[in-house]
Design a protein around this motif. Structure first.
Motif, short mmCIF file in Angstrom:
data_model
loop_
_atom_site.label_atom_id
_atom_site.label_comp_id
_atom_site.label_asym_id
_atom_site.label_seq_id
_atom_site.Cartn_x
_atom_site.Cartn_y
_atom_site.Cartn_z
N LYS A 64 0.72 -1.22 0.15
CA LYS A 64 -0.01 -0.05 -0.06
C LYS A 64 0.87 1.30 -0.09
N ALA A 65 1.90 1.21 0.65
CA ALA A 65 2.82 2.47 0.86
C ALA A 65 3.55 2.81 -0.57
N ALA A 66 3.68 1.54 -1.22
CA ALA A 66 4.48 1.63 -2.46
C ALA A 66 3.51 2.17 -3.52
N GLY A 67 2.06 2.20 -3.31
CA GLY A 67 1.15 2.74 -4.20
C GLY A 67 0.44 1.86 -4.96
N TYR A 68 0.69 0.63 -4.48
CA TYR A 68 -0.29 -0.52 -5.42
C TYR A 68 -1.42 -0.91 -4.53
N THR A 69 -2.40 -1.50 -5.41
CA THR A 69 -3.64 -2.09 -4.87
C THR A 69 -3.53 -3.55 -4.95
N LYS A 70 -4.42 -4.22 -4.27
CA LYS A 70 -4.62 -5.67 -4.42
C LYS A 70 -4.75 -5.95 -5.92
N ASP A 71 -5.72 -5.29 -6.47
CA ASP A 71 -6.07 -5.63 -7.97
C ASP A 71 -4.90 -5.25 -8.78
N ASP A 72 -3.96 -4.20 -8.45
CA ASP A 72 -2.68 -4.19 -9.52
C ASP A 72 -2.03 -5.49 -9.38
N LEU A 73 -1.82 -6.23 -8.25
CA LEU A 73 -1.12 -7.37 -8.13
C LEU A 73 -1.47 -8.54 -9.02
N TRP A 74 -2.74 -8.43 -9.23
CA TRP A 74 -3.51 -9.53 -10.20
C TRP A 74 -3.09 -9.40 -11.70
N LYS A 75 -2.52 -7.93 -12.11
CA LYS A 75 -2.17 -7.57 -13.41
C LYS A 75 -0.69 -7.48 -13.71
N LEU A 76 0.13 -8.10 -12.76
CA LEU A 76 1.57 -7.85 -13.19
C LEU A 76 2.04 -8.90 -14.04
N GLU A 77 3.16 -8.39 -14.68
CA GLU A 77 3.73 -9.15 -15.84
C GLU A 77 5.18 -9.20 -15.59
N TRP A 78 5.76 -10.10 -16.33
CA TRP A 78 7.31 -10.13 -16.17
C TRP A 78 7.79 -10.67 -17.48
N ASN A 79 8.89 -10.19 -17.93
CA ASN A 79 9.63 -10.52 -19.36
C ASN A 79 10.99 -10.62 -18.94
N PRO A 80 11.73 -11.46 -19.82
CA PRO A 80 13.11 -11.39 -19.34
C PRO A 80 14.06 -10.54 -20.20
N GLN A 81 13.51 -9.40 -20.55
CA GLN A 81 14.02 -8.25 -21.19
C GLN A 81 14.48 -7.20 -20.17
N ASP A 82 13.25 -6.70 -19.72
CA ASP A 82 13.41 -5.87 -18.54
C ASP A 82 12.55 -5.99 -17.43
N GLY A 83 12.26 -7.48 -17.17
CA GLY A 83 11.27 -7.58 -16.06
C GLY A 83 9.93 -7.31 -15.92
N GLY A 84 9.61 -6.24 -16.80
CA GLY A 84 8.03 -5.83 -16.76
C GLY A 84 7.53 -5.09 -15.64
N SER A 85 6.47 -4.93 -15.58
CA SER A 85 5.69 -4.35 -14.41
C SER A 85 6.16 -5.05 -13.09
N PHE A 86 6.46 -6.40 -13.17
CA PHE A 86 6.64 -7.08 -11.90
C PHE A 86 7.80 -6.78 -11.38
N GLU A 87 9.02 -6.55 -12.24
CA GLU A 87 10.31 -6.12 -11.74
C GLU A 87 10.30 -4.52 -11.28
N LYS A 88 9.39 -3.92 -11.79
CA LYS A 88 9.08 -2.37 -11.25
C LYS A 88 8.55 -2.42 -9.93
N PHE A 89 7.78 -3.64 -9.87
CA PHE A 89 7.10 -3.66 -8.32
C PHE A 89 7.94 -3.95 -7.40
#
Length: 470
Positions: A175-200
Motif C-alpha cells: 500500500k505504501a508503494a502505491g499498489y492496490t490488491k487488484d494491481d498485483l493480479w495484473k503484474l507481468e514479467w519478461n526476461p528483457q526488462d522484467g516488466g511491471s513485476f520487476e518495477k513492483f
C-alpha cells in the motif's frame, strides 16, 4: 511383484536384491534414531496396529482426527501416527525399508516415489482400486495419474492434497508503494526488462537510508528490505524459486514428457534466459545474494520480520506464515509471463503402502479412508492444505478466506489451466545432486547461465546410462 487378492499374499521377486539396492541408496547418509517426533499409543489387544508416517507437523492434528474417526468405523484397526521433520523423513523411510521395518502406510511425494517404486518398495494398489470400483474422478484433474507407473499398469498411491504457488506480500508495504490488491493480479514479467513485476519489486526494495530500489542513490549493497526473497537455488526443480517464470516463458518444461521423462532441457535458451533475468534481481539489489538467502534465517521468518516485502511460496505454508507474524500478509498470483499466462507447479501428495506390510488389506482400508471426503473435509477445516477431492477443496478455500487470505490466488491456476504437474522421474535424487552445484555456481556469479548446458549434458548422460534399468 504379485498380489494375491484372495489370500492377501505379497510375493516379491528379487527381494534380497531390492534390499541391497536400498542399502546402497542409504550408504553415506547419516541416519538418526528411528524414534519419531510424535506418535500415538499402541492399540488394544486384538487390534491390528498400522504405523502411519507423515512429515508435516501442521497437519498432525487433522490426521489424528481422521485416525480417531477411522477407528470408530473400523474397531479392529489402530492407527499409530509417527511424524518426522522433512529433513529426516526420507532418510528414515529408506533406513526402515533396509531394516524391513518400514511403516505400513506413509505420506509420499512425487519427487520420491519414482525411486521407491523402481526399487520395488511400494505396493501396487491398482488391484484394490479395481476390486472396490474405487472412484478416482472425485479428485482434482491429473492428481491420481501422477501415481501411476511408467507403463501405466500399476498405481502406488491415492491423492491426499494439491498445492500451487503464489506471491505472499506485506500489505502495508504494498500500500505504501502505491499498489492496490487488484494491481498485483495484473503484474507481468519478461526476461528483457522484467516488466511491471520487476518495477513492483524495485519499488518495494528499500536500502538502509530509506531509498527505494527505483530511486536515484539506491544502495544495493546495504538493503534493509528486499523486494522478494528465496530460500536456496531450487536445484533442478525450482518450485518456489524460478519455476513460475521458466514455465511461463514459452513452452519450456524440465523434460520431454512428464511423468517419466528421460531427456532434460536445462540447455534450452528460454530456460537460461529466464535464469539470467532471475539472478539479475540479485545484481540490482531487489533480491538477496545467495549467501544471505542461505545464511540460516528462514524465508518465512524474513517475511514475518519485514526483511522481505514479498515471497514466492506454496499454499502448504499458509498456516505457517499466518502463525509466524502479526504483520498483515496477503497473497496474489504469480505474474503473467511472456506467453500470456501465469504458471505454477502443482504437486499432490499421496498415501502409499509399503510392499512389506503384513497387513495389506487393513492398510488399503486406511489409505482409502485418507483419500475419502470424510477425512479430507477434516483437513479442509484445519486450514493447512487444499485437499485433493474437489468438494473438499471448496471447503478449504472458505477456511482460508475466513483466515483472511485470498485463496483464489492459488486456485486460479486450476481455473485457468495454468498448472504444470510436478516433475516425476525415477532418478531425481541423482539429477538434483548434479543441478544443485551447477545452479549455485550460476547464482553466485561464478558461472554464466550458459554453463547449465554442460550440467544438462551430464544429467542426460546419467539418464541415458540408466535407461532400461527401471
Amino acid at each position: 511383484m504379485r498380489l494375491d487378492m484372495k489370500n492377501s499374499v505379497i510375493a516379491v521377486s528379487g527381494r534380497r536384491f531390492m534390499v541391497a539396492a536400498l542399502a546402497a541408496v542409504l550408504a553415506g547418509i547419516l541416519t538418526v534414531g528411528l524414534t519419531s517426533c510424535s506418535s500415538q499409543v499402541s492399540g488394544k489387544p486384538g487390534q491390528t496396529t498400522l504405523r502411519y508416517w507423515l512429515w508435516d507437523s501442521g497437519q498432525l492434528p487433522g490426521y489424528r482426527q481422521c485416525a480417531a474417526d477411522f477407528e470408530r468405523e473400523n474397531p479392529d484397526v489402530h492407527i499409530q501416527i509417527e511424524q518426522f521433520g522433512w529433513d529426516d523423513y526420507w532418510t528414515q523411510i529408506t533406513a526402515s525399508m533396509v531394516a524391513e521395518n518400514a511403516p505400513d502406510v506413509f505420506t509420499d511425494h512425487t519427487s520420491q516415489f519414482g525411486k521407491y517404486s523402481a526399487l520395488g518398495q511400494l505396493l501396487d494398489i491398482d488391484p484394490y482400486v479395481k476390486r472396490d470400483n474405487y472412484d478416482l474422478s472425485h479428485y482434482a484433474a491429473g492428481l491420481a495419474d501422477q501415481w501411476k507407473s511408467a507403463d501405466g499398469k500399476h498405481r502406488y498411491g491415492l491423492p491426499k492434497d494439491w498445492d500451487t504457488e503464489a506471491i505472499f506480500y506485506n500489505e502495508d508495504m504494498v500500500k505504501a508503494a502505491g499498489y492496490t490488491k487488484d494491481d498485483l493480479w495484473k503484474l507481468e514479467w519478461n526476461p528483457q526488462d522484467g516488466g511491471s513485476f520487476e518495477k513492483f519489486l524495485a519499488r518495494l526494495t528499500v536500502d538502509v537510508n530509506g531509498v527505494h530500489g527505483d530511486e536515484p542513490g539506491f544502495d544495493k549493497k546495504h538493503v534493509k528490505v528486499y523486494g522478494t526473497g528465496y530460500n536456496d537455488t531450487g536445484g533442478g526443480l525450482g518450485q518456489i524459486q524460478w519455476s513460475p517464470y521458466a514455465l511461463s516463458n514459452g513452452e519450456w518444461r524440465w523434460t520431454e514428457k512428464n511423468p517419466w521423462g528421460m531427456h532434460f532441457n536445462y540447455d534450452d535458451p528460454k530456460f537460461q534466459e529466464t535464469i539470467g533475468w532471475w539472478i539479475s534481481l540479485i545484481k540490482k539489489g531487489y533480491m538477496p545474494p545467495l549467501s544471505v538467502a542461505t545464511s540460516g534465517v528462514g524465508t518465512v521468518e524474513s517475511l514475518g520480520s519485514g526483511s522481505y516485502a514479498t515471497l514466492l511460496e506454496g499454499s502448504w505454508n499458509i498456516s505457517t506464515i499466518d502463525n509466524a507474524t502479526d504483520l498483515p500478509i496477503q497473497v496474489a498470483p504469480t505474474p503473467i509471463g511472456p506467453d500470456g499466462h501465469r504458471a505454477s507447479v502443482t504437486n499432490g501428495l499421496a498415501d502409499s503402502i509399503w510392499v512389506g506390510t503384513k497387513h495389506p488389506q487393513e492398510s488399503w482400508r486406511w489409505v482409502k479412508y485418507l483419500g475419502s471426503a470424510k477425512c479430507q473435509d477434516v483437513i479442509a477445516e484445519q486450514g493447512t492444505v487444499f485437499p485433493a477431492i474437489t468438494t473438499s477443496t471448496d471447503k478449504a478455500i472458505k477456511t482460508f478466506e475466513d483466515m483472511g487470505y485470498d485463496a483464489r490466488a492459488f486456485s486460479v491456476h486450476l481455473e485457468d489451466k495454468t498448472t504444470v504437474p510436478s516433475l516425476v522421474v525415477d532418478r531425481w535424487a541423482q539429477v538434483d545432486a548434479l543441478m544443485k552445484p551447477a545452479m549455485a555456481s550460476v547464482m553466485s556469479f561464478e558461472s554464466e547461465p550458459s554453463s547449465l548446458t554442460e550440467a544438462n549434458r551430464r544429467v542426460n548422460a546419467l539418464m541415458s546410462a540408466n535407461r532400461g534399468k527401471r
